[in-house]
Design a protein around this motif. Structure first.
Motif, PDB file in Angstrom:
ATOM      1  N   UNK A  14      95.471  11.300  77.928  1.00 14.43           N
ATOM      2  CA  UNK A  14      94.841  10.120  78.828  1.00 14.43           C
ATOM      3  C   UNK A  14      96.066   8.835  78.514  1.00 14.43           C
ATOM      4  N   UNK A  15      96.405   8.659  77.528  1.00 16.96           N
ATOM      5  CA  UNK A  15      97.370   7.430  77.372  1.00 16.96           C
ATOM      6  C   UNK A  15      98.781   7.828  78.214  1.00 16.96           C
ATOM      7  N   UNK A  16      99.125   9.035  78.269  1.00 20.50           N
ATOM      8  CA  UNK A  16     100.147   9.383  79.069  1.00 20.50           C
ATOM      9  C   UNK A  16      99.988   9.158  80.804  1.00 20.50           C
ATOM     10  N   UNK A  17      98.463   9.292  81.104  1.00 24.67           N
ATOM     11  CA  UNK A  17      98.180   9.033  82.515  1.00 24.67           C
ATOM     12  C   UNK A  17      98.233   7.621  82.862  1.00 24.67           C
ATOM     13  N   UNK A  18      97.743   6.691  81.732  1.00 26.98           N
ATOM     14  CA  UNK A  18      98.064   5.228  82.106  1.00 26.98           C
ATOM     15  C   UNK A  18      99.694   4.832  81.963  1.00 26.98           C
ATOM     16  N   UNK A  19     100.347   5.413  81.378  1.00 29.32           N
ATOM     17  CA  UNK A  19     101.845   5.178  81.239  1.00 29.32           C
ATOM     18  C   UNK A  19     102.649   5.564  82.553  1.00 29.32           C
ATOM     19  N   UNK A  20     102.222   6.740  82.972  1.00 33.20           N
ATOM     20  CA  UNK A  20     102.868   7.211  84.175  1.00 33.20           C
ATOM     21  C   UNK A  20     102.903   6.519  85.399  1.00 33.20           C
ATOM     22  N   UNK A  21     104.236   6.584  86.082  1.00 31.01           N
ATOM     23  CA  UNK A  21     104.216   5.948  87.375  1.00 31.01           C
ATOM     24  C   UNK A  21     103.837   7.062  88.361  1.00 31.01           C
ATOM     25  N   UNK A  22     103.956   8.074  88.158  1.00 31.54           N
ATOM     26  CA  UNK A  22     103.547   9.177  89.094  1.00 31.54           C
ATOM     27  C   UNK A  22     103.067  10.613  88.101  1.00 31.54           C
ATOM     28  N   UNK A  23     102.112  11.435  88.556  1.00 30.88           N
ATOM     29  CA  UNK A  23     101.662  12.487  87.798  1.00 30.88           C
ATOM     30  C   UNK A  23     102.048  13.523  89.097  1.00 30.88           C
ATOM     31  N   UNK A  24     102.765  14.667  88.285  1.00 26.58           N
ATOM     32  CA  UNK A  24     103.056  16.027  89.232  1.00 26.58           C
ATOM     33  C   UNK A  24     102.479  17.165  88.644  1.00 26.58           C
ATOM     34  N   UNK A  25     101.629  17.820  89.470  1.00 26.22           N
ATOM     35  CA  UNK A  25     101.037  18.989  88.949  1.00 26.22           C
ATOM     36  C   UNK A  25     100.945  19.918  90.026  1.00 26.22           C
ATOM     37  N   UNK A  26     100.659  21.482  89.690  1.00 27.43           N
ATOM     38  CA  UNK A  26     100.509  22.450  90.620  1.00 27.43           C
ATOM     39  C   UNK A  26      99.051  22.058  91.160  1.00 27.43           C
ATOM     40  N   UNK A  27      98.214  22.275  90.367  1.00 33.78           N
ATOM     41  CA  UNK A  27      96.738  22.148  90.765  1.00 33.78           C
ATOM     42  C   UNK A  27      95.782  21.952  89.418  1.00 33.78           C
ATOM     43  N   UNK A  28      96.499  21.437  88.221  1.00 38.33           N
ATOM     44  CA  UNK A  28      95.473  21.425  87.151  1.00 38.33           C
ATOM     45  C   UNK A  28      94.525  20.042  87.302  1.00 38.33           C
ATOM     46  N   UNK A  29      93.526  20.254  86.676  1.00 42.94           N
ATOM     47  CA  UNK A  29      92.348  19.076  86.598  1.00 42.94           C
ATOM     48  C   UNK A  29      92.813  18.012  86.058  1.00 42.94           C
ATOM     49  N   UNK A  30      93.912  17.943  85.331  1.00 44.12           N
ATOM     50  CA  UNK A  30      94.584  16.581  84.963  1.00 44.12           C
ATOM     51  C   UNK A  30      95.038  15.792  86.115  1.00 44.12           C
ATOM     52  N   UNK A  31      95.252  16.424  87.383  1.00 45.68           N
ATOM     53  CA  UNK A  31      95.372  15.618  88.350  1.00 45.68           C
ATOM     54  C   UNK A  31      94.273  14.825  88.995  1.00 45.68           C
ATOM     55  N   UNK A  32      92.862  15.496  88.993  1.00 42.95           N
ATOM     56  CA  UNK A  32      92.008  14.906  89.412  1.00 42.95           C
ATOM     57  C   UNK A  32      91.492  13.750  88.303  1.00 42.95           C
ATOM     58  N   UNK A  33      91.677  14.012  86.931  1.00 45.49           N
ATOM     59  CA  UNK A  33      91.530  12.951  85.785  1.00 45.49           C
ATOM     60  C   UNK A  33      92.474  11.634  86.423  1.00 45.49           C
ATOM     61  N   UNK A  34      93.785  12.025  86.569  1.00 43.27           N
ATOM     62  CA  UNK A  34      94.786  11.039  87.006  1.00 43.27           C
ATOM     63  C   UNK A  34      94.078   9.997  88.158  1.00 43.27           C
ATOM     64  N   UNK A  35      93.925  10.797  88.962  1.00 44.62           N
ATOM     65  CA  UNK A  35      93.146   9.951  90.240  1.00 44.62           C
ATOM     66  C   UNK A  35      92.068   9.395  89.853  1.00 44.62           C
ATOM     67  N   UNK A  36      91.103   9.469  89.160  1.00 40.71           N
ATOM     68  CA  UNK A  36      90.259   8.818  88.413  1.00 40.71           C
ATOM     69  C   UNK A  36      90.243   7.430  88.048  1.00 40.71           C
ATOM     70  N   UNK A  37      91.740   7.649  87.169  1.00 42.15           N
ATOM     71  CA  UNK A  37      92.498   6.401  86.605  1.00 42.15           C
ATOM     72  C   UNK A  37      93.072   5.656  87.431  1.00 42.15           C
ATOM     73  N   UNK A  38      93.203   6.029  88.846  1.00 41.79           N
ATOM     74  CA  UNK A  38      93.875   5.138  89.761  1.00 41.79           C
ATOM     75  C   UNK A  38      95.227   5.344  89.742  1.00 41.79           C
ATOM     76  N   UNK A  39      95.860   6.522  89.142  1.00 42.53           N
ATOM     77  CA  UNK A  39      97.338   6.801  89.134  1.00 42.53           C
ATOM     78  C   UNK A  39      97.682   7.640  90.392  1.00 42.53           C
ATOM     79  N   UNK A  40      98.982   7.492  90.975  1.00 42.56           N
ATOM     80  CA  UNK A  40      99.681   8.305  91.966  1.00 42.56           C
ATOM     81  C   UNK A  40      99.616   9.720  91.627  1.00 42.56           C
ATOM     82  N   UNK A  41      99.476  10.682  92.417  1.00 43.35           N
ATOM     83  CA  UNK A  41      99.240  12.075  92.175  1.00 43.35           C
ATOM     84  C   UNK A  41      99.823  12.791  93.251  1.00 43.35           C
ATOM     85  N   UNK A  42     100.915  13.780  92.807  1.00 42.66           N
ATOM     86  CA  UNK A  42     101.252  14.737  93.774  1.00 42.66           C
ATOM     87  C   UNK A  42     100.879  16.063  93.355  1.00 42.66           C
ATOM     88  N   UNK A  43     100.291  16.953  94.198  1.00 47.55           N
ATOM     89  CA  UNK A  43      99.808  18.046  93.762  1.00 47.55           C
ATOM     90  C   UNK A  43     100.497  19.256  94.627  1.00 47.55           C
TER      91      UNK A  43
END
Length: 298
Positions: free
Chosen positions: A152-181
């Motif tokens: 969760x700290x990494x999700x706050x640090x990241x400027x962009x989260x890139x995933x295939x389709x992990x639920x981590x991507x949804x968590x990142x969106x909830x944290x307001x982070x840019x996500x590329x799926x």
């Protein structure tokens, strides 16, 4: 078989929301009807459902100090942009069935590096903690592998989260982070994970739709299941032998109560005894997870 018999059919799996289940008549993950919903449809939803704060309330609180510490903790400290890549289990059906363009974690890492690498960008790869296979990566400039930093700290640090389709991507969106799926998922619907800062109103609307239409957590029957219920005046006898809405909601309530009792008992005694019809020496194997272990009489 259910379709052939003319029976109503729905699919379930564990929800990201604690003590809840995801339900969908089409399927789960990349088969879900959510994959094809437009943002216009999602924004128009005004049906009932639990408070959307239930989702954000599950997120661990991360302090600015923790973010700054991780940001400066490794060889990525001099980068002006950090791209975080949480890996998935190679044998996961999410990858096998719902990722037409990415077939392995090596391919994912190479794809991200090809698209985003430059001298000012660090690409931080986090291996999945339950991966059994040994995955070897090519040594690419500006790419770092980290298994120690808090997710969760990494999700706050990241400027962009890139995933295939992990639920981590949804968590990142909830944290307001840019996500590329890059694959199909329940949050890869129209425009939600487009690689730019998510629109807070759209994320809020999506969560409201997800909870109201596809989540069973004791607030009532999810909207997606309502078409499966027959009209009472046409099927009075059906309700005599099949569960009603009240029955189904009651089951989920009792399930949550049971889960709460199990947690309380485990906390008090540090041990649980489970009776089940298996033989000593049989193996409990939760698909790809690293929890596989022989069962013993202890």
């Amino acid at each position: 078989s259910a379709s052939i018999r003319g029976l109503g059919l729905a699919f379930m799996e564990r929800s990201l929301l604690k003590d809840a289940a995801f339900v969908d008549r089409r399927g789960v993950n990349g088969y879900s009807s959510l994959c094809e919903r437009t943002m216009e449809e999602i924004l128009a939803y005004d049906g009932p459902g639990p408070d959307t704060s239930l989702m954000t309330a599950t997120l661990p609180k991360i302090s600015p100090g923790e973010v700054d510490e991780l940001r400066r903790a490794g060889p990525w400290r001099s980068a002006s942009k950090i791209i975080f890549v949480p890996l998935q289990v190679e044998s996961d059906t999410n990858l096998r069935l719902h990722s037409p363009d990415i077939g392995s974690m090596n391919q994912l890492v190479q794809t991200v590096w090809n698209e985003h690498h430059d001298e000012s960008t660090a690409i931080v790869v986090r291996p999945h903690p339950e991966e059994r296979a040994t995955v070897q990566f090519a040594k690419l400039p500006g790419m770092y592998i980290d298994s120690q930093g808090d997710l969760n700290t990494w999700l706050e640090v990241a400027d962009l989260v890139v995933t295939v389709n992990s639920t981590v991507g949804l968590t990142a969106l909830l944290r307001g982070r840019p996500v590329s799926v890059l694959g199909r998922s329940i949050y890869s619907c129209d425009g939600l994970a487009r690689g730019t800062a998510p629109d807070r109103g759209e994320v809020e609307a999506y969560i409201r739709y997800l909870l109201g239409m596809h989540t069973a957590c004791g607030h009532g029957l999810p909207g997606d299941l309502e078409p499966l219920l027959p009209q009472q005046e046409l099927h009075r006898e059906w309700r005599a032998v099949h569960p009603t809405v009240t029955d189904i909601v009651g089951w989920f309530r009792r399930w949550r109560e049971f889960a709460s009792q199990v947690r309380e008992r485990a906390t008090q005694t540090g041990k649980l005894t489970i009776e089940t019809d298996v033989r000593p020496g049989d193996t409990l194997d939760l698909t790809y997870r690293t929890l596989a272990a022989p069962l013993t009489r202890e």
